[in-house]
Design an enzyme around this catalytic site. Structure first.
Site, PDB file in Angstrom:
ATOM      1  N   LYS A   1       0.859  -1.212   0.000  1.00  0.00           N
ATOM      2  CA  LYS A   1       0.000   0.000   0.000  1.00  0.00           C
ATOM      3  C   LYS A   1       0.881   1.243   0.000  1.00  0.00           C
ATOM      4  CE  LYS A   1       0.859   1.208   4.543  1.00  0.00           C
ATOM      5  NZ  LYS A   1       1.649   2.333   4.986  1.00  0.00           N
TER       6      LYS A   1
ATOM      7  N   ASP B   1      -2.988  -1.600  10.531  1.00  0.00           N
ATOM      8  CA  ASP B   1      -3.139  -1.532   9.065  1.00  0.00           C
ATOM      9  C   ASP B   1      -3.807  -2.764   8.467  1.00  0.00           C
ATOM     10  OD1 ASP B   1      -1.969   0.911   8.773  1.00  0.00           O
ATOM     11  OD2 ASP B   1       0.009   0.140   8.201  1.00  0.00           O
TER      12      ASP B   1
HETATM   13  P1  ATP Z   1       4.459  -1.077   9.701  1.00  0.00           P
HETATM   14  O1  ATP Z   1       4.318   0.401   9.479  1.00  0.00           O
HETATM   15  O2  ATP Z   1       3.169  -1.761  10.000  1.00  0.00           O
HETATM   16  O3  ATP Z   1       5.583  -1.449  10.618  1.00  0.00           O
HETATM   17  P2  ATP Z   1       5.998  -1.561   7.326  1.00  0.00           P
HETATM   18  O4  ATP Z   1       5.473  -1.660   5.956  1.00  0.00           O
HETATM   19  O5  ATP Z   1       6.857  -0.367   7.614  1.00  0.00           O
HETATM   20  O6  ATP Z   1       4.770  -1.654   8.267  1.00  0.00           O
HETATM   21  P3  ATP Z   1       6.608  -4.378   7.427  1.00  0.00           P
HETATM   22  O7  ATP Z   1       7.275  -4.766   6.159  1.00  0.00           O
HETATM   23  O8  ATP Z   1       5.198  -4.766   7.593  1.00  0.00           O
HETATM   24  O9  ATP Z   1       6.831  -2.815   7.673  1.00  0.00           O
HETATM   25  O10 ATP Z   1       7.506  -4.958   8.615  1.00  0.00           O
HETATM   26  C1  ATP Z   1       7.492  -4.469   9.927  1.00  0.00           C
HETATM   27  C2  ATP Z   1       8.169  -5.487  10.842  1.00  0.00           C
HETATM   28  O11 ATP Z   1       7.301  -6.605  10.987  1.00  0.00           O
HETATM   29  C3  ATP Z   1       9.480  -6.025  10.292  1.00  0.00           C
HETATM   30  O12 ATP Z   1      10.536  -5.494  11.027  1.00  0.00           O
HETATM   31  C4  ATP Z   1       9.398  -7.535  10.433  1.00  0.00           C
HETATM   32  O13 ATP Z   1      10.386  -8.051  11.283  1.00  0.00           O
HETATM   33  C5  ATP Z   1       8.033  -7.823  11.064  1.00  0.00           C
HETATM   34  N1  ATP Z   1       7.258  -8.864  10.328  1.00  0.00           N
HETATM   35  C6  ATP Z   1       6.549  -9.854  10.893  1.00  0.00           C
HETATM   36  N2  ATP Z   1       5.927 -10.593   9.954  1.00  0.00           N
HETATM   37  C7  ATP Z   1       6.229 -10.073   8.762  1.00  0.00           C
HETATM   38  C8  ATP Z   1       5.879 -10.392   7.436  1.00  0.00           C
HETATM   39  N3  ATP Z   1       5.086 -11.434   7.124  1.00  0.00           N
HETATM   40  N4  ATP Z   1       6.363  -9.608   6.450  1.00  0.00           N
HETATM   41  C9  ATP Z   1       7.156  -8.539   6.750  1.00  0.00           C
HETATM   42  N5  ATP Z   1       7.531  -8.202   7.989  1.00  0.00           N
HETATM   43  C10 ATP Z   1       7.072  -8.943   8.996  1.00  0.00           C
END
Ligand code: ATP
Length: 279
Positions: free
Chosen positions: A8, A133
């Site tokens: 997203k 989210d």
């Molecule tokens: P958010 O703002 O919700 O943290 P983001 O897009 O910045 O989202 P994500 O890629 O969702 O970040 O990852 C956030 C953290 O979640 C990572 O540091 C990772 O260790 C953990 N995590 C747990 N499960 C997953 C997954 N299936 N995919 C990605 N990251 C994951």
């Protein structure tokens, strides 16, 4: 079962206050984009196992896809084990919601597999325990989010831009970004006063804004650099998504977007992606 799990972007994100439980209230316009992780789920195992090819993603019970599967199976009192394999393309900790999307995709996939025991609204409500989210990815349409991100209203005023994403090669912790946010310095609320959702009109020039951008950019100059480069190569607007660090540019012409991707890819520290908006 194979499922595509989209990323997203936040076309605007304004923080409206801090709550007593530590979460922040926000207002955001969110849209899914065509950059996907692939998830496969195999049934008939003794245990629940998650495997993922990407560094920084846990392979244990803290993986959001694992948590989603466990929540779903408990909710229908099923003891079945599953093997979930995640092939990551969405950069991790990048502001693109990859983990939340994986969780939502697993809930949607399992609900379909087990004969739809839950309505979409029920799935959204149960998914909120996994992250703020996650309900958005179950909702399935561009949305105006409020509350901590869980109150969603469909928004059908978006034009189909081609998106060029620049991931500068490192992740950031969302919790750290919020910790360093000074609410007195946020600027988007004022800018978004002119945004009228009932008129179904999102104007790139006037409404692109993210209160978290200056927090992340103050520590990572790549964000400023990537924004400037996207605008130089023809984007109508550019912004950091979520808590960053990924920056996106909006292009009305997909050929220009492809050229921009090619030019931006010359910076070897950056990963550059092209994606459509899912509207
Ligand atoms: P958010 O703002 O919700 O943290 P983001 O897009 O910045 O989202 P994500 O890629 O969702 O970040 O990852 C956030 C953290 O979640 C990572 O540091 C990772 O260790 C953990 N995590 C747990 N499960 C997953 C997954 N299936 N995919 C990605 N990251 C994951």
């Amino acid at each position: 079962m194979k499922i595509l799990s989209p990323a997203k972007i936040n076309l605007f994100l304004t923080i409206t206050g801090k709550r007593s439980d530590g979460y922040h209230d926000l207002r955001s316009l969110i849209c899914r984009i065509g950059l996907y992780d692939s998830i496969s789920i195999a049934f008939g195992f003794d245990d629940l196992i998650v495997r993922c090819n990407a560094p920084g993603v846990p392979n244990d019970g803290t993986n959001l896809a694992y948590k989603a599967a466990s929540l779903f199976l408990n909710s229908i009192n099923k003891r079945e084990g599953l093997q979930i394999t995640i092939e990551k393309r969405i950069p991790v900790a990048a502001g693109l919601g990859g983990g939340s999307s994986n969780a939502a995709s697993v809930l949607l996939g399992l609900n379909r597999h087990y004969g739809s025991p839950f309505s979409r609204d029920e799935l959204m409500a149960m998914s909120l325990t996994l992250g703020a989210d996650v309900p958005f990815f179950i909702f399935g349409k561009p949305a105006l989010a409020s509350g901590i991100g869980e109150k969603l209203k469909a928004f059908d005023g978006l034009s189909p831009f081609t998106i060029v994403l620049v991931y500068p090669g490192f992740g950031v912790s969302t919790a750290d970004v919020y910790k360093n946010l000074n609410l007195e310095l946020t600027k988007c609320k004022k800018k978004l006063k002119q945004f009228q959702p009932e008129r179904h009109h999102f104007d790139v020039k006037r409404h692109l804004c993210n209160d978290l951008e200056s927090v992340t950019a103050s520590r990572h100059p790549d964000i400023i650099e990537a924004k400037a480069a996207l605008l130089k190569y023809g984007a109508g607007g550019a912004l950091m998504s979520g808590s960053g660090p990924t920056v996106f540019g909006l292009f009305t012409d997909s050929e220009n977007a492809k050229k921009a991707k090619y030019r931006l890819s010359k910076n070897k520290k950056w990963q550059v992606f092209l994606a459509d908006m899912i509207i």
